[in-house]
Write an enzyme that holds these catalytic residues in place. Structure first.
Site, PDB file in Angstrom:
ATOM      1  NE  ARG A 144       0.549   6.431  -7.844  1.00 17.01           N
ATOM      2  CZ  ARG A 144      -0.010   6.091  -7.263  1.00 17.01           C
ATOM      3  NH1 ARG A 144       0.607   6.354  -5.790  1.00 17.01           N
ATOM      4  NH2 ARG A 144      -0.931   5.611  -7.202  1.00 17.01           N
ATOM      5  CG  ASP A 157       5.653   5.995  -3.537  1.00 13.23           C
ATOM      6  OD1 ASP A 157       6.712   6.569  -2.699  1.00 13.23           O
ATOM      7  OD2 ASP A 157       5.249   5.223  -3.290  1.00 13.23           O
ATOM      8  N   GLY A 177       5.555   0.755  -8.220  1.00 13.22           N
ATOM      9  CA  GLY A 177       4.766   0.531  -8.830  1.00 13.22           C
ATOM     10  C   GLY A 177       3.101  -0.157  -8.091  1.00 13.22           C
ATOM     11  CE  LYS A 221      -4.566   1.666  -1.549  1.00 12.57           C
ATOM     12  NZ  LYS A 221      -4.687   3.114  -1.331  1.00 12.57           N
TER      13      LYS A 221
END
Length: 496
Positions: free
Chosen positions: A194, A263, A102, A124
Protein backbone atom coordinates in the site's frame (compact mmCIF):
# COMPACT_ATOMS: atom_id res chain seq x y z
CA UNK A 1 -11.56 -26.90 23.41
CA UNK A 2 -10.57 -23.46 22.11
CA UNK A 3 -7.39 -23.45 24.17
CA UNK A 4 -6.32 -26.70 22.56
CA UNK A 5 -6.31 -24.94 19.20
CA UNK A 6 -3.93 -22.14 20.22
CA UNK A 7 -1.05 -23.67 18.25
CA UNK A 8 -1.50 -24.69 14.60
CA UNK A 9 -0.91 -28.30 13.69
CA UNK A 10 2.28 -29.45 12.02
CA UNK A 11 2.71 -28.18 8.46
CA UNK A 12 0.93 -30.06 5.73
CA UNK A 13 3.12 -31.25 2.89
CA UNK A 14 0.62 -30.73 0.12
CA UNK A 15 1.73 -32.99 -2.71
CA UNK A 16 0.44 -32.72 -6.25
CA UNK A 17 -2.05 -31.39 -7.21
CA UNK A 18 -2.19 -29.06 -4.18
CA UNK A 19 -0.84 -25.51 -4.20
CA UNK A 20 2.90 -24.85 -4.10
CA UNK A 21 3.80 -22.08 -1.69
CA UNK A 22 6.55 -19.48 -1.56
CA UNK A 23 6.82 -15.98 -0.11
CA UNK A 24 8.69 -13.37 -2.14
CA UNK A 25 7.69 -10.56 0.25
CA UNK A 26 9.49 -12.37 3.06
CA UNK A 27 12.75 -11.93 1.19
CA UNK A 28 12.63 -8.20 1.90
CA UNK A 29 13.82 -8.92 5.42
CA UNK A 30 12.44 -8.87 8.97
CA UNK A 31 12.29 -5.07 9.09
CA UNK A 32 9.23 -5.27 6.84
CA UNK A 33 7.13 -7.74 8.80
CA UNK A 34 6.71 -10.06 11.74
CA UNK A 35 6.54 -13.79 11.11
CA UNK A 36 3.78 -15.50 13.07
CA UNK A 37 1.20 -18.21 12.77
CA UNK A 38 -2.52 -17.47 12.48
CA UNK A 39 -4.65 -18.04 15.57
CA UNK A 40 -6.89 -21.07 14.91
CA UNK A 41 -10.67 -21.02 15.10
CA UNK A 42 -12.76 -23.92 16.43
CA UNK A 43 -14.91 -26.04 14.10
CA UNK A 44 -14.62 -24.01 10.89
CA UNK A 45 -17.10 -24.41 8.05
CA UNK A 46 -17.39 -23.19 4.48
CA UNK A 47 -19.51 -20.08 3.83
CA UNK A 48 -18.66 -19.32 0.23
CA UNK A 49 -16.08 -20.31 -2.38
CA UNK A 50 -15.15 -18.86 -5.76
CA UNK A 51 -14.49 -21.84 -7.97
CA UNK A 52 -13.84 -19.44 -10.86
CA UNK A 53 -10.96 -17.81 -9.01
CA UNK A 54 -9.66 -21.17 -7.83
CA UNK A 55 -9.34 -22.30 -11.44
CA UNK A 56 -7.58 -19.06 -12.39
CA UNK A 57 -5.11 -19.76 -9.59
CA UNK A 58 -4.53 -23.24 -10.94
CA UNK A 59 -6.11 -24.92 -7.90
CA UNK A 60 -7.92 -28.18 -8.38
CA UNK A 61 -11.65 -28.08 -7.60
CA UNK A 62 -11.37 -30.97 -5.20
CA UNK A 63 -8.64 -29.21 -3.20
CA UNK A 64 -10.83 -26.17 -2.50
CA UNK A 65 -13.56 -28.57 -1.37
CA UNK A 66 -11.27 -30.54 0.93
CA UNK A 67 -10.98 -30.59 4.70
CA UNK A 68 -7.30 -29.66 4.30
CA UNK A 69 -8.16 -26.48 2.41
CA UNK A 70 -10.74 -25.57 5.05
CA UNK A 71 -8.13 -25.84 7.79
CA UNK A 72 -5.40 -24.03 5.83
CA UNK A 73 -7.59 -21.13 4.74
CA UNK A 74 -9.02 -20.67 8.22
CA UNK A 75 -5.53 -20.50 9.67
CA UNK A 76 -5.73 -23.76 11.59
CA UNK A 77 -3.02 -25.59 9.64
CA UNK A 78 0.20 -24.36 8.10
CA UNK A 79 1.56 -25.64 4.80
CA UNK A 80 5.05 -26.56 3.70
CA UNK A 81 6.74 -23.68 1.90
CA UNK A 82 4.55 -20.91 3.25
CA UNK A 83 5.93 -18.30 5.66
CA UNK A 84 2.96 -16.59 7.35
CA UNK A 85 3.65 -12.97 8.25
CA UNK A 86 2.03 -9.63 9.06
CA UNK A 87 3.56 -6.59 7.37
CA UNK A 88 4.16 -3.20 8.96
CA UNK A 89 3.02 0.05 7.38
CA UNK A 90 1.82 3.50 8.42
CA UNK A 91 -0.63 5.96 6.93
CA UNK A 92 -2.90 8.97 6.93
CA UNK A 93 -6.39 8.14 8.21
CA UNK A 94 -9.16 10.65 7.50
CA UNK A 95 -6.47 13.14 6.52
CA UNK A 96 -4.50 12.84 9.77
CA UNK A 97 -1.13 11.12 10.19
CA UNK A 98 -1.84 7.99 12.21
CA UNK A 99 1.71 6.72 12.61
CA UNK A 100 2.52 3.04 12.59
CA UNK A 101 -0.28 0.72 11.55
CA UNK A 102 0.19 -2.65 9.85
CA UNK A 103 -1.66 -5.88 9.21
CA UNK A 104 -3.73 -5.92 12.39
CA UNK A 105 -5.98 -8.82 11.39
CA UNK A 106 -4.53 -10.02 8.08
CA UNK A 107 -1.78 -12.59 7.68
CA UNK A 108 0.02 -13.22 4.42
CA UNK A 109 0.36 -16.98 4.04
CA UNK A 110 2.65 -16.65 1.04
CA UNK A 111 2.34 -16.64 -2.71
CA UNK A 112 1.37 -19.23 -5.28
CA UNK A 113 2.73 -19.68 -8.78
CA UNK A 114 -0.33 -19.44 -11.03
CA UNK A 115 -0.93 -19.33 -14.79
CA UNK A 116 -1.23 -15.53 -14.42
CA UNK A 117 1.99 -15.22 -12.41
CA UNK A 118 2.63 -15.13 -8.65
CA UNK A 119 -0.39 -14.36 -6.47
CA UNK A 120 -0.19 -13.56 -2.78
CA UNK A 121 -2.65 -15.39 -0.52
CA UNK A 122 -3.73 -13.49 2.57
CA UNK A 123 -6.25 -14.47 5.22
CA UNK A 124 -8.15 -11.69 6.98
CA UNK A 125 -9.55 -12.30 10.44
CA UNK A 126 -6.76 -14.68 11.36
CA UNK A 127 -6.12 -13.32 14.85
CA UNK A 128 -4.08 -10.75 16.70
CA UNK A 129 -0.72 -9.56 15.32
CA UNK A 130 1.85 -7.10 16.69
CA UNK A 131 0.03 -4.42 14.67
CA UNK A 132 -3.47 -5.07 16.02
CA UNK A 133 -3.18 -2.20 18.51
CA UNK A 134 -6.26 -2.60 20.72
CA UNK A 135 -8.07 -4.93 18.30
CA UNK A 136 -8.70 -8.65 18.55
CA UNK A 137 -7.44 -9.42 15.05
CA UNK A 138 -10.71 -11.08 14.12
CA UNK A 139 -13.25 -10.45 11.37
CA UNK A 140 -16.94 -11.21 11.66
CA UNK A 141 -19.21 -13.12 9.32
CA UNK A 142 -20.99 -9.94 8.22
CA UNK A 143 -17.91 -8.05 7.05
CA UNK A 144 -16.27 -11.13 5.57
CA UNK A 145 -19.26 -11.93 3.35
CA UNK A 146 -19.37 -8.30 2.21
CA UNK A 147 -15.69 -8.32 1.23
CA UNK A 148 -15.94 -11.72 -0.45
CA UNK A 149 -18.88 -10.68 -2.62
CA UNK A 150 -17.61 -7.16 -3.32
CA UNK A 151 -14.20 -8.37 -4.48
CA UNK A 152 -15.70 -10.79 -6.96
CA UNK A 153 -18.38 -8.27 -8.00
CA UNK A 154 -15.76 -5.66 -8.88
CA UNK A 155 -13.80 -8.22 -10.86
CA UNK A 156 -16.97 -9.16 -12.72
CA UNK A 157 -17.44 -5.48 -13.56
CA UNK A 158 -13.94 -5.31 -15.00
CA UNK A 159 -12.64 -2.97 -12.28
CA UNK A 160 -9.10 -3.57 -10.93
CA UNK A 161 -9.40 -5.23 -7.53
CA UNK A 162 -7.99 -7.70 -5.09
CA UNK A 163 -9.89 -10.96 -5.30
CA UNK A 164 -11.52 -13.25 -2.74
CA UNK A 165 -11.16 -17.00 -2.91
CA UNK A 166 -13.42 -18.03 -0.05
CA UNK A 167 -14.99 -17.28 3.31
CA UNK A 168 -14.89 -19.69 6.22
CA UNK A 169 -16.90 -19.28 9.40
CA UNK A 170 -16.80 -20.40 13.01
CA UNK A 171 -19.24 -20.12 15.88
CA UNK A 172 -16.49 -18.51 17.99
CA UNK A 173 -17.93 -15.27 19.44
CA UNK A 174 -16.51 -11.88 18.46
CA UNK A 175 -17.61 -8.64 20.12
CA UNK A 176 -18.36 -5.64 17.93
CA UNK A 177 -21.41 -3.44 18.55
CA UNK A 178 -22.93 -6.76 19.58
CA UNK A 179 -21.73 -10.34 19.85
CA UNK A 180 -21.19 -11.80 16.37
CA UNK A 181 -19.49 -14.91 15.04
CA UNK A 182 -15.99 -15.11 13.57
CA UNK A 183 -15.07 -15.59 9.94
CA UNK A 184 -11.98 -15.52 7.74
CA UNK A 185 -11.88 -14.27 4.15
CA UNK A 186 -9.08 -15.42 1.88
CA UNK A 187 -7.87 -12.62 -0.37
CA UNK A 188 -5.56 -12.80 -3.39
CA UNK A 189 -3.53 -10.16 -5.19
CA UNK A 190 -0.21 -9.91 -7.02
CA UNK A 191 0.75 -7.75 -4.02
CA UNK A 192 -0.91 -6.17 -0.99
CA UNK A 193 1.65 -3.34 -0.76
CA UNK A 194 0.00 0.00 0.00
CA UNK A 195 0.95 3.67 -0.13
CA UNK A 196 1.29 3.36 3.63
CA UNK A 197 4.20 0.94 3.33
CA UNK A 198 6.25 3.67 1.67
CA UNK A 199 5.07 6.27 4.16
CA UNK A 200 6.20 4.08 7.04
CA UNK A 201 9.82 3.79 5.94
CA UNK A 202 10.01 7.38 4.74
CA UNK A 203 8.59 8.99 7.89
CA UNK A 204 10.76 6.82 10.14
CA UNK A 205 13.88 7.77 8.13
CA UNK A 206 14.54 4.17 7.13
CA UNK A 207 15.57 5.27 3.67
CA UNK A 208 17.58 2.14 2.88
CA UNK A 209 14.46 0.05 3.45
CA UNK A 210 12.40 2.59 1.49
CA UNK A 211 14.72 2.01 -1.47
CA UNK A 212 14.56 -1.77 -1.00
CA UNK A 213 10.76 -1.62 -1.08
CA UNK A 214 10.65 0.66 -4.11
CA UNK A 215 13.11 -1.55 -6.00
CA UNK A 216 11.04 -4.63 -5.13
CA UNK A 217 7.89 -2.99 -6.52
CA UNK A 218 9.62 -1.70 -9.65
CA UNK A 219 11.33 -4.98 -10.47
CA UNK A 220 8.24 -7.05 -9.76
CA UNK A 221 5.42 -4.90 -11.10
CA UNK A 222 6.71 -1.83 -12.98
CA UNK A 223 9.83 -3.08 -14.80
CA UNK A 224 9.59 -0.35 -17.46
CA UNK A 225 10.35 2.21 -14.76
CA UNK A 226 13.83 0.72 -14.35
CA UNK A 227 14.76 2.09 -17.79
CA UNK A 228 13.80 5.66 -16.85
CA UNK A 229 16.40 8.28 -15.98
CA UNK A 230 14.77 8.59 -12.54
CA UNK A 231 13.12 5.20 -11.82
CA UNK A 232 11.39 6.36 -8.62
CA UNK A 233 9.77 9.35 -10.29
CA UNK A 234 8.71 7.02 -13.08
CA UNK A 235 7.17 4.72 -10.45
CA UNK A 236 5.20 7.62 -8.96
CA UNK A 237 3.94 8.58 -12.41
CA UNK A 238 2.92 5.02 -13.25
CA UNK A 239 1.06 4.59 -9.94
CA UNK A 240 -0.64 7.95 -10.51
CA UNK A 241 -1.90 6.81 -13.90
CA UNK A 242 -3.16 3.45 -12.62
CA UNK A 243 -4.92 5.20 -9.75
CA UNK A 244 -6.50 7.66 -12.19
CA UNK A 245 -7.94 4.79 -14.23
CA UNK A 246 -9.21 3.16 -11.04
CA UNK A 247 -10.99 6.33 -9.92
CA UNK A 248 -12.58 6.69 -13.35
CA UNK A 249 -13.89 3.13 -13.05
CA UNK A 250 -15.30 3.77 -9.56
CA UNK A 251 -17.06 6.98 -10.57
CA UNK A 252 -18.49 5.53 -13.76
CA UNK A 253 -19.98 2.48 -12.05
CA UNK A 254 -21.25 4.46 -9.03
CA UNK A 255 -18.97 2.84 -6.44
CA UNK A 256 -18.19 4.44 -3.07
CA UNK A 257 -15.21 3.05 -1.17
CA UNK A 258 -15.94 4.81 2.09
CA UNK A 259 -12.50 4.86 3.72
CA UNK A 260 -9.78 6.01 1.31
CA UNK A 261 -6.97 6.28 3.83
CA UNK A 262 -3.44 6.05 2.43
CA UNK A 263 -3.08 2.64 4.05
CA UNK A 264 -6.07 1.51 1.97
CA UNK A 265 -4.53 2.55 -1.37
CA UNK A 266 -2.90 -0.19 -3.45
CA UNK A 267 0.47 0.51 -5.07
CA UNK A 268 -0.84 -1.52 -8.03
CA UNK A 269 -3.95 0.63 -8.55
CA UNK A 270 -6.34 -2.04 -7.25
CA UNK A 271 -9.47 -1.67 -5.16
CA UNK A 272 -8.45 -2.94 -1.74
CA UNK A 273 -9.96 -3.28 1.75
CA UNK A 274 -13.73 -3.48 1.36
CA UNK A 275 -15.25 -2.09 4.54
CA UNK A 276 -17.99 0.56 4.41
CA UNK A 277 -18.35 0.43 0.61
CA UNK A 278 -21.56 0.96 -1.32
CA UNK A 279 -22.86 0.95 -4.86
CA UNK A 280 -25.12 3.96 -5.33
CA UNK A 281 -28.87 3.51 -5.31
CA UNK A 282 -30.37 6.95 -5.99
CA UNK A 283 -27.75 9.14 -7.63
CA UNK A 284 -26.47 11.64 -5.11
CA UNK A 285 -23.02 13.10 -5.89
CA UNK A 286 -22.49 13.98 -2.23
CA UNK A 287 -23.46 10.57 -0.90
CA UNK A 288 -21.49 9.43 2.17
CA UNK A 289 -21.59 5.67 2.54
CA UNK A 290 -19.48 5.42 5.71
CA UNK A 291 -21.44 6.12 8.88
CA UNK A 292 -18.11 6.83 10.61
CA UNK A 293 -17.23 9.56 8.10
CA UNK A 294 -18.96 12.38 9.96
CA UNK A 295 -17.23 15.12 7.92
CA UNK A 296 -17.96 13.55 4.54
CA UNK A 297 -14.30 13.38 3.58
CA UNK A 298 -14.88 10.27 1.48
CA UNK A 299 -18.16 11.19 -0.20
CA UNK A 300 -18.67 9.79 -3.71
CA UNK A 301 -17.90 13.05 -5.53
CA UNK A 302 -14.75 13.66 -3.47
CA UNK A 303 -13.09 10.34 -4.28
CA UNK A 304 -11.08 11.58 -7.31
CA UNK A 305 -9.58 14.49 -5.36
CA UNK A 306 -8.87 12.31 -2.34
CA UNK A 307 -7.01 9.88 -4.59
CA UNK A 308 -4.80 12.77 -5.77
CA UNK A 309 -4.24 13.85 -2.16
CA UNK A 310 -3.16 10.31 -1.32
CA UNK A 311 -0.83 10.25 -4.32
CA UNK A 312 0.69 13.49 -3.07
CA UNK A 313 1.39 11.71 0.22
CA UNK A 314 3.03 8.89 -1.73
CA UNK A 315 5.11 11.46 -3.59
CA UNK A 316 6.27 12.93 -0.31
CA UNK A 317 7.20 9.46 0.90
CA UNK A 318 9.25 8.81 -2.24
CA UNK A 319 10.98 12.19 -2.17
CA UNK A 320 14.11 10.84 -0.41
CA UNK A 321 14.58 8.62 -3.48
CA UNK A 322 13.46 11.10 -6.15
CA UNK A 323 15.48 13.91 -4.51
CA UNK A 324 13.85 16.63 -6.63
CA UNK A 325 10.54 18.10 -5.49
CA UNK A 326 9.73 19.54 -8.91
CA UNK A 327 10.27 16.16 -10.54
CA UNK A 328 7.98 14.53 -8.00
CA UNK A 329 5.28 17.13 -8.64
CA UNK A 330 5.67 16.62 -12.39
CA UNK A 331 5.16 12.87 -11.93
CA UNK A 332 1.86 13.56 -10.16
CA UNK A 333 0.60 15.79 -12.97
CA UNK A 334 -0.29 12.79 -15.09
CA UNK A 335 -3.21 12.07 -12.77
CA UNK A 336 -4.86 15.39 -13.66
CA UNK A 337 -4.75 14.49 -17.34
CA UNK A 338 -5.47 10.78 -17.24
CA UNK A 339 -8.44 10.81 -14.83
CA UNK A 340 -10.80 13.11 -16.82
CA UNK A 341 -9.86 11.39 -20.06
CA UNK A 342 -10.45 7.94 -18.59
CA UNK A 343 -13.77 8.96 -17.02
CA UNK A 344 -14.97 10.54 -20.24
CA UNK A 345 -14.06 7.39 -22.17
CA UNK A 346 -15.99 5.19 -19.73
CA UNK A 347 -19.02 7.46 -19.83
CA UNK A 348 -19.00 7.50 -23.64
CA UNK A 349 -19.11 3.71 -23.51
CA UNK A 350 -22.01 3.81 -21.05
CA UNK A 351 -23.85 6.19 -23.37
CA UNK A 352 -23.09 3.98 -26.37
CA UNK A 353 -21.06 6.60 -28.22
CA UNK A 354 -18.88 4.68 -30.61
CA UNK A 355 -17.05 7.80 -31.81
CA UNK A 356 -15.82 10.99 -30.17
CA UNK A 357 -17.29 14.43 -30.76
CA UNK A 358 -16.59 17.87 -29.31
CA UNK A 359 -19.81 18.09 -27.31
CA UNK A 360 -19.49 14.74 -25.52
CA UNK A 361 -18.23 16.21 -22.25
CA UNK A 362 -21.22 18.55 -22.08
CA UNK A 363 -23.59 15.63 -22.73
CA UNK A 364 -21.95 13.61 -19.96
CA UNK A 365 -22.16 16.53 -17.52
CA UNK A 366 -25.81 17.16 -18.37
CA UNK A 367 -26.53 13.45 -17.77
CA UNK A 368 -25.00 13.58 -14.30
CA UNK A 369 -26.91 16.78 -13.46
CA UNK A 370 -30.21 15.29 -14.62
CA UNK A 371 -29.68 12.13 -12.56
CA UNK A 372 -28.73 14.14 -9.48
CA UNK A 373 -31.65 16.57 -9.67
CA UNK A 374 -34.12 13.68 -9.95
CA UNK A 375 -32.31 11.28 -7.55
CA UNK A 376 -32.63 8.55 -10.16
CA UNK A 377 -31.52 5.01 -9.40
CA UNK A 378 -28.07 4.92 -10.99
CA UNK A 379 -27.76 1.29 -12.07
CA UNK A 380 -31.34 0.93 -13.29
CA UNK A 381 -31.12 4.15 -15.34
CA UNK A 382 -28.08 2.98 -17.25
CA UNK A 383 -29.40 -0.51 -17.84
CA UNK A 384 -32.75 0.78 -19.13
CA UNK A 385 -30.93 3.30 -21.30
CA UNK A 386 -29.49 0.37 -23.25
CA UNK A 387 -32.93 0.05 -24.88
CA UNK A 388 -33.20 3.75 -25.75
CA UNK A 389 -33.48 4.62 -29.44
CA UNK A 390 -34.13 8.01 -31.04
CA UNK A 391 -37.35 6.63 -32.53
CA UNK A 392 -38.83 5.06 -29.39
CA UNK A 393 -41.03 6.64 -26.76
CA UNK A 394 -38.43 6.11 -24.03
CA UNK A 395 -41.19 5.34 -21.49
CA UNK A 396 -39.14 2.90 -19.42
CA UNK A 397 -36.40 5.49 -18.98
CA UNK A 398 -38.68 8.50 -18.65
CA UNK A 399 -40.63 6.78 -15.86
CA UNK A 400 -37.56 7.11 -13.64
CA UNK A 401 -37.84 10.93 -13.63
CA UNK A 402 -40.31 13.17 -11.85
CA UNK A 403 -39.18 16.16 -13.94
CA UNK A 404 -40.39 14.94 -17.32
CA UNK A 405 -39.65 18.20 -19.14
CA UNK A 406 -36.00 18.11 -18.15
CA UNK A 407 -35.79 14.49 -19.22
CA UNK A 408 -37.41 15.27 -22.59
CA UNK A 409 -34.89 18.03 -23.21
CA UNK A 410 -32.02 15.71 -22.35
CA UNK A 411 -33.47 12.90 -24.48
CA UNK A 412 -33.57 15.24 -27.48
CA UNK A 413 -29.93 16.19 -26.90
CA UNK A 414 -28.99 12.51 -26.61
CA UNK A 415 -31.02 11.53 -29.69
CA UNK A 416 -29.28 14.17 -31.78
CA UNK A 417 -25.90 12.84 -30.66
CA UNK A 418 -26.92 9.28 -31.60
CA UNK A 419 -27.64 10.30 -35.19
CA UNK A 420 -24.05 9.51 -36.20
CA UNK A 421 -23.81 6.26 -34.20
CA UNK A 422 -24.37 2.75 -35.55
CA UNK A 423 -27.32 1.56 -33.45
CA UNK A 424 -26.33 -2.10 -33.43
CA UNK A 425 -22.84 -1.30 -32.20
CA UNK A 426 -24.26 1.14 -29.67
CA UNK A 427 -26.60 -1.42 -28.08
CA UNK A 428 -23.83 -4.00 -27.79
CA UNK A 429 -21.42 -1.46 -26.29
CA UNK A 430 -23.95 -0.31 -23.72
CA UNK A 431 -24.93 -3.81 -22.61
CA UNK A 432 -21.26 -4.57 -21.98
CA UNK A 433 -20.74 -1.42 -19.88
CA UNK A 434 -23.99 -1.05 -17.94
CA UNK A 435 -24.47 -3.97 -15.54
CA UNK A 436 -27.83 -5.39 -14.63
CA UNK A 437 -26.56 -6.53 -11.22
CA UNK A 438 -24.45 -4.78 -8.60
CA UNK A 439 -23.94 -5.62 -4.93
CA UNK A 440 -26.50 -3.34 -3.37
CA UNK A 441 -26.45 -3.04 0.40
CA UNK A 442 -29.82 -4.68 0.87
CA UNK A 443 -28.85 -7.70 -1.23
CA UNK A 444 -25.76 -8.20 0.86
CA UNK A 445 -27.76 -7.73 4.05
CA UNK A 446 -30.31 -10.37 3.05
CA UNK A 447 -27.53 -12.87 2.27
CA UNK A 448 -25.83 -12.08 5.59
CA UNK A 449 -29.04 -12.56 7.61
CA UNK A 450 -29.55 -15.98 6.04
CA UNK A 451 -25.89 -16.91 6.54
CA UNK A 452 -26.15 -16.18 10.25
CA UNK A 453 -28.73 -18.99 10.28
CA UNK A 454 -26.30 -21.26 8.36
CA UNK A 455 -28.16 -20.80 5.08
CA UNK A 456 -25.48 -19.88 2.54
CA UNK A 457 -27.63 -20.16 -0.57
CA UNK A 458 -28.01 -16.39 -0.78
CA UNK A 459 -24.25 -15.92 -0.77
CA UNK A 460 -23.85 -18.46 -3.54
CA UNK A 461 -26.67 -17.00 -5.65
CA UNK A 462 -25.28 -13.49 -5.36
CA UNK A 463 -21.82 -14.73 -6.24
CA UNK A 464 -23.03 -16.32 -9.47
CA UNK A 465 -24.91 -13.16 -10.48
CA UNK A 466 -22.11 -10.76 -9.59
CA UNK A 467 -19.45 -12.75 -11.40
CA UNK A 468 -21.41 -12.17 -14.63
CA UNK A 469 -23.22 -8.87 -13.91
CA UNK A 470 -23.87 -7.89 -17.53
CA UNK A 471 -25.80 -11.09 -18.34
CA UNK A 472 -29.58 -11.26 -18.09
CA UNK A 473 -29.82 -14.26 -15.72
CA UNK A 474 -33.51 -15.08 -16.38
CA UNK A 475 -35.51 -15.71 -13.24
CA UNK A 476 -33.39 -13.38 -11.10
CA UNK A 477 -34.90 -10.01 -11.99
CA UNK A 478 -35.70 -9.33 -8.34
CA UNK A 479 -31.96 -8.95 -7.70
CA UNK A 480 -31.89 -6.13 -10.26
CA UNK A 481 -34.89 -4.22 -8.95
CA UNK A 482 -35.26 -1.08 -6.89
CA UNK A 483 -34.06 -1.27 -3.28
CA UNK A 484 -36.80 -1.69 -0.66
CA UNK A 485 -37.63 1.21 1.63
CA UNK A 486 -35.77 -0.39 4.53
CA UNK A 487 -32.50 -0.33 2.58
CA UNK A 488 -32.03 3.36 3.36
CA UNK A 489 -31.80 2.52 7.07
CA UNK A 490 -28.76 0.25 6.63
CA UNK A 491 -25.73 1.84 8.26
CA UNK A 492 -22.23 0.73 7.34
CA UNK A 493 -19.14 1.90 9.13
CA UNK A 494 -15.45 1.11 9.49
CA UNK A 495 -16.46 -2.00 11.46
CA UNK A 496 -18.55 -3.28 8.54
Amino acid sequence: MIAALDTPSAPLDLAEPGPKWGNSFARLGPGFYTELQPTPLPSPYWVGRSQALARELGLEDHWLESAEALEVLTGNRSTAGSRPLASVYSGHQFGVWAGQLGDGRAILLGDLQTPAGPQEIQIKGAGRTPYSRMGDGRAVLRSSIREFLASEAMHGLGIPTTRALCVTGSDAPVRREEIETAAVVTRTSPSFIRFGHFEHFSYSNQHDRLKTLADYVIDGFYPACREAKQPYAALLEAVSERTAHLMAAWQAIGFCHGVMNTDNMSILGLTIDYGPFQFLDAFDPGHICNHSDTQGRYAYNKQPNIAYWNLFCLGQALLPLIEDQEQALAALESYKTVFPQALEARMRDKLGLTDTQAGDRELIESTFKLLASNKVDYTIFWRRLCGFTPQSGHESVRDLFFDRESFNAWALQYSERLASVDQGLRADLMLKNNPKFVLRNHLGEEAIRAAKLKDFSGVNTLLSLLQAPFDEHPGHDSFAGFPPDWASSIEISCSS
